[in-house]
Design an enzyme around this catalytic site. Structure first.
Site, PDB file in Angstrom:
ATOM      1  N   LYS A  65     -24.675 -48.120   6.047  1.00 51.03           N
ATOM      2  CA  LYS A  65     -23.887 -49.034   6.215  1.00 51.03           C
ATOM      3  C   LYS A  65     -22.535 -48.851   6.834  1.00 51.03           C
ATOM      4  O   LYS A  65     -22.249 -47.907   6.934  1.00 51.03           O
ATOM      5  CB  LYS A  65     -23.494 -49.628   4.703  1.00 51.03           C
ATOM      6  CG  LYS A  65     -22.944 -48.807   3.668  1.00 51.03           C
ATOM      7  CD  LYS A  65     -21.362 -48.433   3.848  1.00 51.03           C
ATOM      8  CE  LYS A  65     -20.904 -47.853   2.904  1.00 51.03           C
ATOM      9  NZ  LYS A  65     -19.493 -47.167   3.483  1.00 51.03           N
TER      10      LYS A  65
ATOM     11  N   GLY B 187     -19.114 -41.690   5.670  1.00 53.81           N
ATOM     12  CA  GLY B 187     -18.714 -42.983   5.338  1.00 53.81           C
ATOM     13  C   GLY B 187     -19.832 -43.940   5.467  1.00 53.81           C
ATOM     14  O   GLY B 187     -19.541 -45.225   5.596  1.00 53.81           O
TER      15      GLY B 187
ATOM     16  N   GLY C 245     -26.307 -41.150   1.495  1.00 52.46           N
ATOM     17  CA  GLY C 245     -26.925 -40.543   0.336  1.00 52.46           C
ATOM     18  C   GLY C 245     -27.135 -41.909  -0.841  1.00 52.46           C
ATOM     19  O   GLY C 245     -28.041 -41.809  -1.643  1.00 52.46           O
TER      20      GLY C 245
ATOM     21  N   ASP D 112     -20.866 -47.517  -4.228  1.00 53.78           N
ATOM     22  CA  ASP D 112     -21.565 -48.341  -3.070  1.00 53.78           C
ATOM     23  C   ASP D 112     -23.043 -48.222  -3.176  1.00 53.78           C
ATOM     24  O   ASP D 112     -23.815 -48.982  -2.148  1.00 53.78           O
ATOM     25  CB  ASP D 112     -21.121 -48.037  -1.658  1.00 53.78           C
ATOM     26  CG  ASP D 112     -21.513 -46.520  -1.319  1.00 53.78           C
ATOM     27  OD1 ASP D 112     -22.107 -45.728  -2.034  1.00 53.78           O
ATOM     28  OD2 ASP D 112     -20.971 -46.088  -0.330  1.00 53.78           O
TER      29      ASP D 112
END
Ligand code: C5P
Length: 287
Positions: A8, A94, A98, A132
């Site tokens: 992302k 970033g 993972g 996230d």
């Protein structure tokens, strides 16, 4: 069974305040992109992990290991599976690689083990693994609030390509948050503007919303990020931004301009990995 899990970018990332629990309250627009890793599940007697592509741990420090254990424990079964991870998404970048792997492991293993679960339930489990992580259960585009785990789906960004620049060094997320020196009074406005644009189908130009409140602290933590910031402000003003806590960058560009931009930046960084990617409406899928 093999699945693919997305990376992302944060098209906006605004930090509203520091919370009592040490986390930070965010307003962010997540967008899944088609730079992916693969996870392959095979029946086995016990849980084991094999990681190819980048040197990351294959024990319980790996979020996929923790996801498999968590899912099995939740349903009272043995985590009897061998998982091979073929990585392309850089780590410490970033890009959420993972977290995407972990969300993919939850959703993929729920199928592999034929568990009676739902996306909401999987997102709840994912949120306990990382801020996230829940986003990647559905992927696409979404506003993230709270730690980033409170999600509101959005239409996927269209009409733009993204040029990703790999990190020149990995950056520690907690260190970047610690280096924050204050909060903008209008933090949250860019996220609202972009979210409204995506909902209505009339997205303002990137220079109107492209923001990342972690970019400055990341530049204080990493000299490489600081150098990248300076070069990109000159070479690609108004269209380049750090993703998450870095050190990967992305440029939002018209598809017709993307290749010329890549060639131009390759003269500055001849050996730096770069990927031309597209926003996608999913987060992980069975191949
Ligand atoms: O949840 P995750 O493991 O991704 O967070 C890594 C670290 O980033 C946290 O330990 C915290 O220091 C910081 N963080 C934060 N506020 C957030 C998300 C992460 O302070 N919303």
């Amino acid at each position: 069974m093999t699945i693919e899990t997305c990376a992302k970018v944060n098209l906006t990332l605004e930090v509203l305040r520091r919370r009592e629990d040490g986390f930070h309250e965010l307003a962010t627009v997540f967008q899944a992109i088609d730079l992916t890793d693969r996870l392959t599940f095979r029946r086995a007697d016990s849980l084991s992990l094999e990681v190819r592509g980048v040197p990351v741990p294959s024990d319980s420090r790996n979020l996929v290991h923790r996801a498999a254990t968590l899912l099995a424990r939740t349903y009272g079964i043995e985590p009897a599976v061998h998982i091979r991870i073929d990585k392309r998404i850089p780590v410490g970048a970033g890009l959420g690689g993972g977290s995407g792997n972990a969300a993919g492991a939850l959703a993929g293993l729920a199928r592999f083990w034929d568990l009676p679960t739902s996306d909401d339930e999987l997102a709840g489990l994912a949120a306990t693994l990382g801020s996230d992580c829940a986003f990647f259960i559905r992927g696409g585009a979404a506003v993230g609030r709270g730690r980033g785990e409170l999600l509101e789906p959005l239409p996927t960004l269209t009409g733009y390509s993204l040029l990703l620049l790999g990190p020149r060094e990995s950056v520690s997320t907690p260190a970047v948050y610690r280096a924050l020196q204050g909060f903008r009074p209008d933090a949250g406005a860019a996220t609202e503007l972009l979210a409204a644009g995506l909902r209505s189908g009339a997205v303002p130009p990137p220079s109107a919303w492209l923001v990342n409140d972690l970019a400055e602290p990341a530049a204080r933590v990493s000299a490489r990020v600081a150098e990248d910031a300076e070069i990109l402000a000159r070479e690609a003003p108004g269209c380049a931004m750090l993703s998450g806590s870095g050190g990967a960058w992305f440029l939002v560009t018209e598809p017709e301009r993307a290749e010329a931009l890549r060639l131009e930046l390759a003269t500055i960084w001849p050996t730096r990995p770069m990927w031309l990617v597209r926003p996608v409406a999913w987060g992980q899928r069975v191949l």
